[in-house]
Design a protein around this motif. Structure first.
Motif, PDB file in Angstrom:
ATOM      1  N   SER A 243      19.539   3.576 -16.451  1.00  0.00           N
ATOM      2  CA  SER A 243      18.378   2.689 -16.576  1.00  0.00           C
ATOM      3  C   SER A 243      18.208   1.826 -15.337  1.00  0.00           C
ATOM      4  CB  SER A 243      18.552   1.790 -17.806  1.00  0.00           C
ATOM      5  OG  SER A 243      19.769   1.065 -17.674  1.00  0.00           O
ATOM      6  N   GLU A 244      19.241   1.801 -14.491  1.00  0.00           N
ATOM      7  CA  GLU A 244      19.219   0.952 -13.287  1.00  0.00           C
ATOM      8  C   GLU A 244      19.451   1.814 -12.060  1.00  0.00           C
ATOM      9  OE1 GLU A 244      20.238  -2.738 -13.101  1.00  0.00           O
ATOM     10  OE2 GLU A 244      19.854  -3.100 -15.232  1.00  0.00           O
ATOM     11  N   ASP A 245      19.090   1.271 -10.920  1.00  0.00           N
ATOM     12  CA  ASP A 245      19.359   1.979  -9.679  1.00  0.00           C
ATOM     13  C   ASP A 245      20.865   2.291  -9.590  1.00  0.00           C
ATOM     14  OD1 ASP A 245      17.838   2.177  -6.724  1.00  0.00           O
ATOM     15  OD2 ASP A 245      20.029   2.227  -6.710  1.00  0.00           O
ATOM     16  N   PHE A 246      21.168   3.501  -9.180  1.00  0.00           N
ATOM     17  CA  PHE A 246      22.573   3.927  -9.195  1.00  0.00           C
ATOM     18  C   PHE A 246      23.450   3.115  -8.245  1.00  0.00           C
ATOM     19  CE2 PHE A 246      20.633   7.608 -11.218  1.00  0.00           C
ATOM     20  CZ  PHE A 246      21.528   7.830 -12.252  1.00  0.00           C
ATOM     21  N   THR A 247      22.871   2.553  -7.209  1.00  0.00           N
ATOM     22  CA  THR A 247      23.695   1.760  -6.289  1.00  0.00           C
ATOM     23  C   THR A 247      24.263   0.517  -6.998  1.00  0.00           C
ATOM     24  OG1 THR A 247      21.690   0.678  -5.504  1.00  0.00           O
ATOM     25  CG2 THR A 247      22.532   2.495  -4.167  1.00  0.00           C
ATOM     26  N   LYS A 248      23.552   0.039  -8.064  1.00  0.00           N
ATOM     27  CA  LYS A 248      24.060  -1.120  -8.817  1.00  0.00           C
ATOM     28  C   LYS A 248      25.224  -0.720  -9.725  1.00  0.00           C
ATOM     29  CE  LYS A 248      19.677  -3.565  -8.938  1.00  0.00           C
ATOM     30  NZ  LYS A 248      18.479  -3.749  -9.733  1.00  0.00           N
ATOM     31  N   LEU A 249      25.419   0.571  -9.872  1.00  0.00           N
ATOM     32  CA  LEU A 249      26.481   1.071 -10.751  1.00  0.00           C
ATOM     33  C   LEU A 249      27.602   1.719  -9.928  1.00  0.00           C
ATOM     34  CD1 LEU A 249      24.105   2.718 -13.414  1.00  0.00           C
ATOM     35  CD2 LEU A 249      25.037   0.395 -13.430  1.00  0.00           C
ATOM     36  N   SER A 250      27.697   1.306  -8.692  1.00  0.00           N
ATOM     37  CA  SER A 250      28.769   1.753  -7.770  1.00  0.00           C
ATOM     38  C   SER A 250      28.685   3.218  -7.365  1.00  0.00           C
ATOM     39  CB  SER A 250      30.162   1.488  -8.360  1.00  0.00           C
ATOM     40  OG  SER A 250      30.363   0.149  -8.605  1.00  0.00           O
ATOM     41  N   PHE A 251      27.522   3.838  -7.564  1.00  0.00           N
ATOM     42  CA  PHE A 251      27.385   5.214  -7.061  1.00  0.00           C
ATOM     43  C   PHE A 251      27.072   5.147  -5.569  1.00  0.00           C
ATOM     44  CE2 PHE A 251      26.794   5.893 -11.515  1.00  0.00           C
ATOM     45  CZ  PHE A 251      27.180   7.194 -11.757  1.00  0.00           C
ATOM     46  N   PRO A 252      27.756   5.937  -4.753  1.00  0.00           N
ATOM     47  CA  PRO A 252      27.435   5.893  -3.324  1.00  0.00           C
ATOM     48  C   PRO A 252      26.048   6.479  -3.054  1.00  0.00           C
ATOM     49  CG  PRO A 252      29.036   7.629  -3.796  1.00  0.00           C
ATOM     50  CD  PRO A 252      28.816   6.884  -5.078  1.00  0.00           C
ATOM     51  N   LYS A 253      25.354   5.867  -2.095  1.00  0.00           N
ATOM     52  CA  LYS A 253      24.043   6.398  -1.695  1.00  0.00           C
ATOM     53  C   LYS A 253      24.311   7.525  -0.707  1.00  0.00           C
ATOM     54  CE  LYS A 253      19.504   4.542  -0.450  1.00  0.00           C
ATOM     55  NZ  LYS A 253      18.804   5.112  -1.585  1.00  0.00           N
ATOM     56  N   LEU A 254      23.989   8.740  -1.090  1.00  0.00           N
ATOM     57  CA  LEU A 254      24.347   9.895  -0.260  1.00  0.00           C
ATOM     58  C   LEU A 254      23.122  10.727   0.090  1.00  0.00           C
ATOM     59  CD1 LEU A 254      27.513  10.910  -2.315  1.00  0.00           C
ATOM     60  CD2 LEU A 254      27.518   9.905  -0.027  1.00  0.00           C
ATOM     61  N   GLN A 255      23.255  11.453   1.170  1.00  0.00           N
ATOM     62  CA  GLN A 255      22.169  12.332   1.617  1.00  0.00           C
ATOM     63  C   GLN A 255      22.118  13.597   0.762  1.00  0.00           C
ATOM     64  OE1 GLN A 255      20.285  11.310   4.261  1.00  0.00           O
ATOM     65  NE2 GLN A 255      21.554   9.455   4.246  1.00  0.00           N
ATOM     66  N   ARG A 256      21.061  14.374   0.952  1.00  0.00           N
ATOM     67  CA  ARG A 256      20.962  15.661   0.251  1.00  0.00           C
ATOM     68  C   ARG A 256      21.863  16.714   0.879  1.00  0.00           C
ATOM     69  NH1 ARG A 256      15.170  17.168  -2.141  1.00  0.00           N
ATOM     70  NH2 ARG A 256      14.766  15.263  -3.274  1.00  0.00           N
ATOM     71  N   GLU A 257      22.151  16.550   2.157  1.00  0.00           N
ATOM     72  CA  GLU A 257      22.972  17.555   2.839  1.00  0.00           C
ATOM     73  C   GLU A 257      24.405  17.469   2.324  1.00  0.00           C
ATOM     74  OE1 GLU A 257      21.029  15.332   4.707  1.00  0.00           O
ATOM     75  OE2 GLU A 257      19.474  16.873   4.625  1.00  0.00           O
ATOM     76  N   PRO A 258      25.106  18.618   2.250  1.00  0.00           N
ATOM     77  CA  PRO A 258      26.516  18.585   1.844  1.00  0.00           C
ATOM     78  C   PRO A 258      27.322  17.679   2.757  1.00  0.00           C
ATOM     79  CG  PRO A 258      25.729  20.838   2.030  1.00  0.00           C
ATOM     80  CD  PRO A 258      24.634  19.964   2.562  1.00  0.00           C
ATOM     81  N   ALA A 259      28.312  17.002   2.176  1.00  0.00           N
ATOM     82  CA  ALA A 259      29.174  16.140   2.989  1.00  0.00           C
ATOM     83  C   ALA A 259      29.952  17.016   3.956  1.00  0.00           C
ATOM     84  CB  ALA A 259      30.122  15.371   2.088  1.00  0.00           C
ATOM     85  N   PRO A 260      30.100  16.596   5.208  1.00  0.00           N
ATOM     86  CA  PRO A 260      30.854  17.428   6.145  1.00  0.00           C
ATOM     87  C   PRO A 260      32.310  17.476   5.760  1.00  0.00           C
ATOM     88  CG  PRO A 260      30.340  15.302   7.114  1.00  0.00           C
ATOM     89  CD  PRO A 260      29.666  15.338   5.780  1.00  0.00           C
ATOM     90  N   GLY A 261      32.939  18.626   5.923  1.00  0.00           N
ATOM     91  CA  GLY A 261      34.372  18.703   5.694  1.00  0.00           C
ATOM     92  C   GLY A 261      35.059  17.853   6.740  1.00  0.00           C
ATOM     93  N   VAL A 262      36.189  17.300   6.388  1.00  0.00           N
ATOM     94  CA  VAL A 262      36.900  16.452   7.341  1.00  0.00           C
ATOM     95  C   VAL A 262      37.303  17.266   8.567  1.00  0.00           C
ATOM     96  CG1 VAL A 262      39.251  16.766   6.497  1.00  0.00           C
ATOM     97  CG2 VAL A 262      38.583  14.587   7.455  1.00  0.00           C
ATOM     98  N   SER A 263      37.355  18.590   8.389  1.00  0.00           N
ATOM     99  CA  SER A 263      37.736  19.447   9.510  1.00  0.00           C
ATOM    100  C   SER A 263      36.812  19.230  10.703  1.00  0.00           C
ATOM    101  CB  SER A 263      37.685  20.916   9.094  1.00  0.00           C
ATOM    102  OG  SER A 263      36.462  21.200   8.475  1.00  0.00           O
ATOM    103  N   GLU A 264      35.505  19.088  10.405  1.00  0.00           N
ATOM    104  CA  GLU A 264      34.570  18.879  11.503  1.00  0.00           C
ATOM    105  C   GLU A 264      34.847  17.565  12.214  1.00  0.00           C
ATOM    106  OE1 GLU A 264      31.514  20.663   8.583  1.00  0.00           O
ATOM    107  OE2 GLU A 264      33.646  20.248   8.464  1.00  0.00           O
ATOM    108  N   SER A 265      35.073  16.495  11.412  1.00  0.00           N
ATOM    109  CA  SER A 265      35.323  15.185  12.014  1.00  0.00           C
ATOM    110  C   SER A 265      36.577  15.240  12.864  1.00  0.00           C
ATOM    111  CB  SER A 265      35.529  14.130  10.930  1.00  0.00           C
ATOM    112  OG  SER A 265      34.609  14.305   9.912  1.00  0.00           O
ATOM    113  N   ILE A 266      37.618  15.861  12.324  1.00  0.00           N
ATOM    114  CA  ILE A 266      38.879  15.936  13.060  1.00  0.00           C
ATOM    115  C   ILE A 266      38.656  16.696  14.351  1.00  0.00           C
ATOM    116  CG2 ILE A 266      41.171  17.015  13.046  1.00  0.00           C
ATOM    117  CD1 ILE A 266      41.201  16.443  10.021  1.00  0.00           C
ATOM    118  N   GLN A 267      37.930  17.819  14.230  1.00  0.00           N
ATOM    119  CA  GLN A 267      37.726  18.645  15.401  1.00  0.00           C
ATOM    120  C   GLN A 267      36.973  17.892  16.493  1.00  0.00           C
ATOM    121  OE1 GLN A 267      36.519  23.157  16.129  1.00  0.00           O
ATOM    122  NE2 GLN A 267      34.980  21.957  15.095  1.00  0.00           N
TER     123      GLN A 267
END
Ligand code: SF4
Ligand code: SF4
Ligand code: SF4
Length: 301
Positions: A243-267
């Motif tokens: 009933s409320e915006d999800f950010t008020k319920l501790s849901f992270p605001k995320l993009q539509r794109e899949p989250a990058p694997g940490v492998s990319e960040s590490i690389q």
């Protein structure tokens, strides 16, 4: 499950290395999985406007996974809502309570667990294939393959995988497994089965989206027009109405794109220091795997 042999490890590392080599120019493994799910993917729709915060789901989850738990009556104690909790090695799921912005309405209770992402960052991040996405949508972890690097914990956009830090030997990664064993026996996930008010609906993911849309259409004052998990990070098997915006319920605001694997960040980080990324990434995995085996051998002596 079969223990990871030295040969298997090398094979897996070779595959991981090949995949990593392609990361600079191609999409990640998880991104390539787009379209993998459609028909067989199951999911759960969590209606936070129905949930009463009874925490029976917490009890049922622990019971189904043979984890220590107090008697079900003790879950009536609502003092637990005084502080926010996260799933950890003692609980694959927890319920948190939020004040309703309309003081005349009940507080909002939100069950939290692994979202079973359609294109999971944890799967992408794991260099030895200890995480995998099953056909029914469940994202599961294989203890026999895990080398304890904990890249999955870093990669998860929902901060879900937990680690048994208290254990000196053979600590495990822990998280909701979507009750895939129960599902394979034709049973409902334990939390869904126990919920006394049917705040949790299990079904085909695509059907659940239609159910959610219909609820929003029929009760526009009750719900905001957002199905959390329909699109976030490429979609998740678990989805929410509120009933409320999800950010008020501790849901992270995320993009539509899949989250990058940490492998990319590490690389990318390693590239900055001119160290050949594939070799180092594989080496990190190798060192951790050998350490794991050393510990096991010491334990067995
Ligand atoms: S919520 Fe985190 S642990 Fe669960 S599938 Fe998604 S990335 Fe993996
Ligand atoms: S699906 Fe199973 S493992 Fe996941 S929270 Fe529900 S009971 Fe626990
Ligand atoms: S069992 Fe159902 S009503 Fe109770 S806390 Fe869990 S989701 Fe909410």
């Amino acid at each position: 499950m079969e223990k990871q042999s030295r040969r298997n490890f090398l094979k897996t590392t070779a595959i991981a290395t090949a995949a990593i080599t392609g990361l600079t120019t191609r999409k990640t493994k998880a991104q390539e999985q787009k379209g993998f799910l459609p028909d067989k993917a199951m999911g759960v729709l969590v209606d936070t406007t129905v949930c009463i915060g009874c925490r029976k789901c917490e009890w049922a989850c622990k019971t189904a996974h043979q984890m220590p738990t107090p008697p079900i009556e003790e879950y009536d104690n609502r003092d637990v809502f005084k502080k926010m909790r996260r799933p950890d090695y003692t609980s694959y799921t927890v319920v948190n309570e939020y004040k309703n912005s309309d003081p005349d309405k009940f507080p909002i209770d939100v069950k939290v667990q692994c979202m079973h992402c359609d294109q999971p960052a944890c799967v992408s991040a794991c260099i030895v294939g200890a995480f995998s996405k099953l056909e029914n949508g469940a994202v599961v972890w294989d203890e026999s393959k895990c080398i304890g690097c904990r890249y999955c914990m870093v990669a998860c956009p929902f901060q879900i995988p937990a680690f048994e830090f208290h254990k000196a030997f053979q600590p495990k990664i822990t998280k909701c497994d979507f009750c895939y064993t129960r599902q394979s026996e034709g049973k409902l996930p334990a939390c869904v089965e126990v919920c006394p008010v049917e705040a949790l609906t299990f079904g085909k993911r695509e059907d659940l989206i239609q159910v959610a849309k219909e609820k929003i259409r029929l009760y526009p004052k009750r719900y905001i027009n957002h199905i959390y998990g329909e699109f976030e990070v490429g979609g998740t098997s678990w989805m929410y109405l509120a009933s409320e915006d999800f950010t008020k319920l501790s849901f992270p605001k995320l993009q539509r794109e899949p989250a990058p694997g940490v492998s990319e960040s590490i690389q990318h980080g390693i590239f900055a220091y001119f160290i050949p990324p594939v070799a180092l990434y594989a080496l990190l995995g190798g060192v951790m795997w050998l350490n794991k085996n050393k510990k096991t051998e010491t334990e067995e002596e």
